[in-house]
Design a protein around this motif. Structure first.
Motif, PDB file in Angstrom:
ATOM      1  N   VAL A  92       0.594  -1.472   0.091  1.00 18.31           N
ATOM      2  CA  VAL A  92      -0.294   0.070   0.111  1.00 18.31           C
ATOM      3  C   VAL A  92       0.630   1.562   0.027  1.00 18.31           C
ATOM      4  O   VAL A  92       0.339   2.551  -0.895  1.00 18.31           O
ATOM      5  CB  VAL A  92      -0.934   0.003   0.919  1.00 18.31           C
ATOM      6  N   THR A 130      -5.385  -1.260  -3.174  1.00 17.87           N
ATOM      7  CA  THR A 130      -5.170  -1.239  -1.990  1.00 17.87           C
ATOM      8  C   THR A 130      -6.354  -2.847  -1.839  1.00 17.87           C
ATOM      9  O   THR A 130      -6.270  -3.151  -1.005  1.00 17.87           O
ATOM     10  CB  THR A 130      -6.123   0.264  -0.764  1.00 17.87           C
ATOM     11  N   ALA A 131      -7.557  -2.127  -2.161  1.00 21.57           N
ATOM     12  CA  ALA A 131      -8.482  -3.295  -2.505  1.00 21.57           C
ATOM     13  C   ALA A 131      -8.150  -4.862  -2.593  1.00 21.57           C
ATOM     14  O   ALA A 131      -8.400  -5.540  -1.729  1.00 21.57           O
ATOM     15  CB  ALA A 131      -9.929  -3.451  -2.563  1.00 21.57           C
ATOM     16  N   GLU A 174      -5.598  -5.510  -0.257  1.00 19.71           N
ATOM     17  CA  GLU A 174      -5.984  -6.387   1.406  1.00 19.71           C
ATOM     18  C   GLU A 174      -7.171  -6.927   1.003  1.00 19.71           C
ATOM     19  O   GLU A 174      -7.052  -8.406   2.041  1.00 19.71           O
ATOM     20  CB  GLU A 174      -7.344  -5.427   1.620  1.00 19.71           C
ATOM     21  N   LYS A 213      -6.170   8.441  -7.962  1.00 22.37           N
ATOM     22  CA  LYS A 213      -7.200   7.537  -6.508  1.00 22.37           C
ATOM     23  C   LYS A 213      -7.809   6.600  -6.973  1.00 22.37           C
ATOM     24  O   LYS A 213      -7.621   5.214  -5.563  1.00 22.37           O
ATOM     25  CB  LYS A 213      -8.146   8.843  -6.708  1.00 22.37           C
ATOM     26  N   GLU A 214      -8.717   6.045  -7.834  1.00 21.84           N
ATOM     27  CA  GLU A 214      -8.798   5.051  -8.367  1.00 21.84           C
ATOM     28  C   GLU A 214      -8.984   3.758  -8.813  1.00 21.84           C
ATOM     29  O   GLU A 214      -8.627   3.043  -7.796  1.00 21.84           O
ATOM     30  CB  GLU A 214     -10.206   5.745  -9.823  1.00 21.84           C
ATOM     31  N   GLU A 215      -7.414   3.864  -8.643  1.00 15.94           N
ATOM     32  CA  GLU A 215      -6.107   2.953  -9.107  1.00 15.94           C
ATOM     33  C   GLU A 215      -5.581   2.906  -7.852  1.00 15.94           C
ATOM     34  O   GLU A 215      -5.443   1.401  -7.710  1.00 15.94           O
ATOM     35  CB  GLU A 215      -4.818   3.557  -9.923  1.00 15.94           C
ATOM     36  N   ILE A 216      -5.228   3.129  -6.758  1.00 14.56           N
ATOM     37  CA  ILE A 216      -5.167   3.448  -5.836  1.00 14.56           C
ATOM     38  C   ILE A 216      -6.274   2.633  -4.783  1.00 14.56           C
ATOM     39  O   ILE A 216      -5.714   1.608  -4.626  1.00 14.56           O
ATOM     40  CB  ILE A 216      -4.631   4.270  -5.043  1.00 14.56           C
ATOM     41  N   LYS A 217      -7.352   2.518  -5.240  1.00 13.18           N
ATOM     42  CA  LYS A 217      -8.367   1.846  -4.290  1.00 13.18           C
ATOM     43  C   LYS A 217      -8.955   0.731  -4.714  1.00 13.18           C
ATOM     44  O   LYS A 217      -8.342  -0.021  -3.950  1.00 13.18           O
ATOM     45  CB  LYS A 217      -9.324   3.066  -4.662  1.00 13.18           C
ATOM     46  N   ALA A 218      -8.418   0.802  -6.009  1.00 12.47           N
ATOM     47  CA  ALA A 218      -8.239  -0.802  -6.614  1.00 12.47           C
ATOM     48  C   ALA A 218      -7.199  -1.889  -6.414  1.00 12.47           C
ATOM     49  O   ALA A 218      -7.692  -3.012  -5.698  1.00 12.47           O
ATOM     50  CB  ALA A 218      -8.725  -0.409  -8.597  1.00 12.47           C
TER      51      ALA A 218
END
Lengths: 811, 77
Positions: free
Chosen positions: A612, A626-627, A630, A619-624
């Motif tokens: 992470v 990160t998810a 996880e 942002k969108e890419e980071i979210k994806a």
């Protein structure tokens, strides 16, 4: 000391089948290799009380008789200005307890410089013991166009001469059989033609000495009277003065003045001896005048050249330092890890309690603490043995003497002191290459001032915690500058110490630096191996026991008294904690020990954190991403948990419990430590260390680090409830040190405190191993005690000034 | 040639020792090592830092400090 107990049964009633033989001669004559060829592995080190030199004793057989060979330190003369030089004469006369009285002597003479070698030869022959000459290096002599008529030499000296070449095994058997024959005949005393008034002086003094004999406890011999008359000082003189009083001293100088009649007695002795030798050599030796340079001359042209010689020297020294400093690392880590694993393994089989702690934290850790020094010692002695054998050591001394003589040392002190920056212990042991007693003692005393690698963890911890990460002048890291400065603190204090020692306690009227530069030889692997074996063994046996004893003592001080109350308190806390988790955890039964399981879970979490933290971008890419990470973490955790046959939630609960349990155990250890003798000592010295900016915890950690400086890190870990497994780079330890508070809530550590601790550790002698080796090498407790007292005082005062000044400047 | 002290001899020069002085321990050490009147010595080199010096005496190489060599008087060959 037990090792020196070579059968005192030799003494007095020497039977026909047992004889003791002394081996004497100049340094660099091949005496040691002759000794090794004679005795093989059957040898040990003889301990001579009160001196810093040692001799080796070995045995060999010839037919039915056993020969005990005593290899005395190589020397150019029997003149004794210091106790170390007196040993040769004492040993020759059988006056050293535990060392058999020689029935005969082998005089080792180097054929390639026979004149000078014969100087001590004539001195030994005057004692009149049955003697055999072992003539070495005949091949070297011949290569230089020197021919020796050995029969004539034997006839001239009146003793048998055997040509030996020990590395090739030539002449060893003949030497033994010649010895055997010679021992059964009384020796012939060599008579040189001294002037009559001198001879009369020796006789008169001999008679006076015999009168003193009862008080001296031995009967002085005529050659000793000669020595005393010429030397006019030294340990034997002091002894006579002590038992004879002023009256004796007055008489002595009266005799001496009469014998000298205005001449220099040293000159008279040297001229008589070398006069005789010169006459003999005209008969015995034929030297072709060879022009052309010897191989040694050619090599010296490079190795002592102003430019090339200096370059080679710097490279060699760099290599030595680098190898002790870093190449020993993997070996030391292996030893450290091995003993850690051994401790865990043994500990795992024992029940909790004092015995387990003694075995694991006291004995196993202590033995590991001894062996950890071996790689550095062996690496240094590998170099020393090779360079010494090669003949380079004296060249290195030749190159560095100018620099070292400014501090009252000699060129030979350079390598020991350089090695001390890696570790003081091999440095102190390396000082044995220095022949002069006072220079050697000064070097040994100075070695602990060199900032060894065990101080590094202390520096690392406190620099990382308190020195800001800023750049000076735009490019110098302040942290690096402080580290560099710490290395210089020791040197800065060593210089005045050296000068004070030289002017004060070790005042020797300027030690002459006369050094033979022997011809170069190829190092012999066996000889090098032998040195490593001897040095390593001697360290483990003689210093190791002391280090181990100190480790166990300090362990006990940190363990006892064991308060049942504390245990009860934390037992209750643990069981209350466990009860509150009982429902959640009952299903979770790890089949591995909780610590390693916890580590595996933590590794999964860490990997996720790392993924992470590395993410950058939209942002969108980071979210994806990160998810995704996880999901990966959860599935890995679930997989590991399911392997332990439990659900993820159970694991979370179990993990929480395990962490809380570890916290309780760490607090328990911390409180036990505070309650221990060590903790109480910390409290007791608190008033004394307060001016340094310390509290009882730091004071205690300083005491606990007596076996070895780096222990302070582990001790601070325990007292701050982190457990003892802390390393200097440990992030939690750095944080806890930064955040630690005093009872009134103020910060315990500041930059000033950190500096004061570092300065203290740069200068203190907190290292049981160093002190043990010092006692081993000086053969006395006087030096390690003086070193400890001096360095501790210095460290205290310097830390005091550092803290007060740094605080005043607002550190 | 005239007499001078050993430390003043240039590299490559030899001479015969005339006298050896210095405080007793130094004088004795020098004599024992073969530096005595009548013996020929030759200066081989000076160390890169200018001190000590190396001499050939009695067929071997001896290193000594210039301050020590100053107590040895030689007749230059």
């Amino acid at each position: 000391m037990t090792e020196s107990s070579t059968s005192t049964r030799h003494e007095g009633h020497a039977r026909h089948d047992r004889h003791a033989i002394a081996l004497m001669g100049n340094p660099n004559t091949g005496k040691s290799s002759l000794f090794n060829a004679l005795t093989g592995a059957r040898q040990k080190i003889a301990n001579f009380p009160g001196v810093t030199v040692e001799a080796k004793i070995g045995t060999t057989r010839f037919e039915n008789s056993e020969l005990t060979i005593i290899d005395l330190p190589g020397t150019y003369s029997l003149a004794a200005r210091s106790p170390d030089e007196r040993v040769a004469t004492d040993a020759l006369l059988g006056r050293i307890e535990g060392t058999p009285k020689p029935d005969g002597v082998v005089i080792v003479l180097d054929a390639s410089s026979l004149d000078r070698n014969l100087y001590i030869g004539t001195q030994v022959l005057e004692f009149g013991l049955p003697a055999v000459v072992a003539l070495t290096m005949l091949d070297v002599a011949e290569s230089r166009g020197i021919k020796i008529d050995t029969d004539k030499l034997a006839r001239t000296l009146g003793v048998p001469v055997v040509v030996v070449n020990a590395p090739k095994g030539v002449g060893i058997d003949e030497l033994k059989s010649t010895l055997h024959r010679t021992l059964h005949h009384p020796g012939k005393r060599l008579e040189l033609s001294y002037p009559d008034d001198f001879k009369r002086g020796v006789d008169t003094l001999h008679a006076e000495l015999c009168d003193l004999g009862v008080k001296l406890g031995f009967t002085p011999t005529r050659p000793e009277a000669l020595r005393l008359l010429v030397d006019g000082a030294g340990p034997f003189f002091d002894e006579c003065e002590e038992v004879g009083g002023e009256e004796w001293t007055r008489k002595f100088f009266e005799i001496r003045d009469r014998a000298a009649a205005g001449r220099s007695l040293s000159m008279l002795e040297a001229q008589t001896r070398y006069g005789a030798i010169g006459q003999w050599m005209r008969e015995v030796k034929q030297a072709e005048a060879r022009e052309g340079r010897t191989r040694t001359d050619v090599v010296d042209g490079i190795l002592t050249h102003k430019l090339w010689g200096s370059l080679v020297f710097i490279v060699v020294m760099g290599l030595i330092f680098q190898s002790i400093y870093s190449w020993s690392g993997p070996l030391m880590d292996a030893i450290d890890g091995g003993f850690g694993a051994l401790g865990d393994w043994v500990g795992g089989m024992m029940g909790e309690g004092a015995l387990k702690s003694l075995v694991v934290d006291g004995v196993i850790a202590g033995v590991g603490g001894v062996l950890i020094f071996l790689p550095q010692i062996l690496i240094l002695f590998l170099f020393i043995a090779i360079l010494e054998d090669l003949g380079y050591m004296s060249r290195a001394a030749f190159l560095m003497d100018r620099l070292m003589s400014r501090f009252g040392l000699s060129g030979k002190a350079f390598i020991p002191l350089l090695s001390s920056f890696a570790c003081n212990i091999p440095g102190i042991m390396g000082a044995r290459v220095i022949e002069d007693r006072n220079t050697r003692l000064t070097t040994i005393f100075l070695a602990p001032f060199m900032s060894c690698s065990a101080r590094l963890p202390v520096y690392t911890l406190f620099i990382a915690a308190f020195v800001p990460q800023i750049k000076l002048l735009g490019f110098l890291e302040l942290q690096g500058v402080v580290l560099f400065a710490m290395y210089w603190v020791g040197v800065l204090f060593a210089i005045p110490t050296a000068l004070v020692l030289k002017k004060g306690i070790l005042k020797s009227k300027v030690t002459p630096f006369l050094l033979e530069l022997p011809s170069y030889k190829m190092p012999r692997p066996r000889a090098v191996g032998r040195v490593l074996w001897e040095r390593g063994g001697s360290f483990v046996r003689r210093a190791g026991t002391i280090i181990l004893a100190v480790s166990v003592l300090v362990w006990a001080a940190g363990y006892f008294p064991r308060s049942a109350e504390i245990d009860e308190k934390y037992d209750t806390e643990t069981s209350t904690l466990e009860k509150s988790y009982v429902a959640a955890v009952v299903k979770f039964k790890p089949d591995e020990d909780s610590e390693s399981l916890l580590a595996q879970f933590k590794a999964i979490d860490d990997a996720h954190e790392k993924r992470v933290s590395e993410l950058e971008g939209e942002k969108e890419e980071i979210k994806a991403a990160t998810a995704e990470s996880e999901r990966q973490r959860d599935s890995e955790t679930a997989e590991l948990a399911s392997k332990q046959s439990a659900a993820h939630a159970d694991y979370e609960n179990w993990k929480e419990l395990a962490e809380k349990r570890a916290d309780i155990d760490n607090r328990r250890a911390g409180e036990h430590l505070e309650n221990s003798i060590l903790g109480r000592m910390g409290h007791a010295i608190e008033p004394a260390v307060t001016p340094l900016g310390w509290d009882w915890r730091i004071g205690m950690a300083a005491i606990a680090s007596f076996p070895a400086r780096e222990v302070i890190v582990a001790t601070l870990g325990t007292i701050f409830n982190l457990g003892s497994g802390q390393e200097a780079e440990s992030e939690p330890l750095r944080k806890v040190v930064q955040d630690a508070t005093r009872p009134d809530g103020s910060k315990l550590f500041s930059l000033a405190t950190g500096l004061s601790i570092m300065v203290f550790f740069a200068l203190c002698a907190q290292c049981a191993a160093t002190l043990a080796v010092m006692r081993r090498e000086t053969n006395s407790w006087k030096w390690p005690l003086a070193s400890f007292a001096y360095m501790t005082t210095l460290a205290y005062l310097a830390a005091l000034v550092t803290f007060q000044v740094a605080s005043a400047l607002g550190g | 040639m005239s007499s001078q002290t050993l430390d003043k001899l240039p590299v490559g020069a030899s001479g015969t020792v005339l006298d050896v002085g210095g405080e007793p321990a130094l004088q004795q050490r020098l004599l024992e090592m073969g530096v005595l009147p009548g013996i020929e010595v030759k200066v081989v080199r000076f160390a890169p830092l200018g001190d000590p010096m190396e001499i050939k005496v009695m067929g071997y190489s001896l290193s000594l400090r210039k301050a020590e060599a100053a107590h040895v008087t030689v007749e230059r060959a």
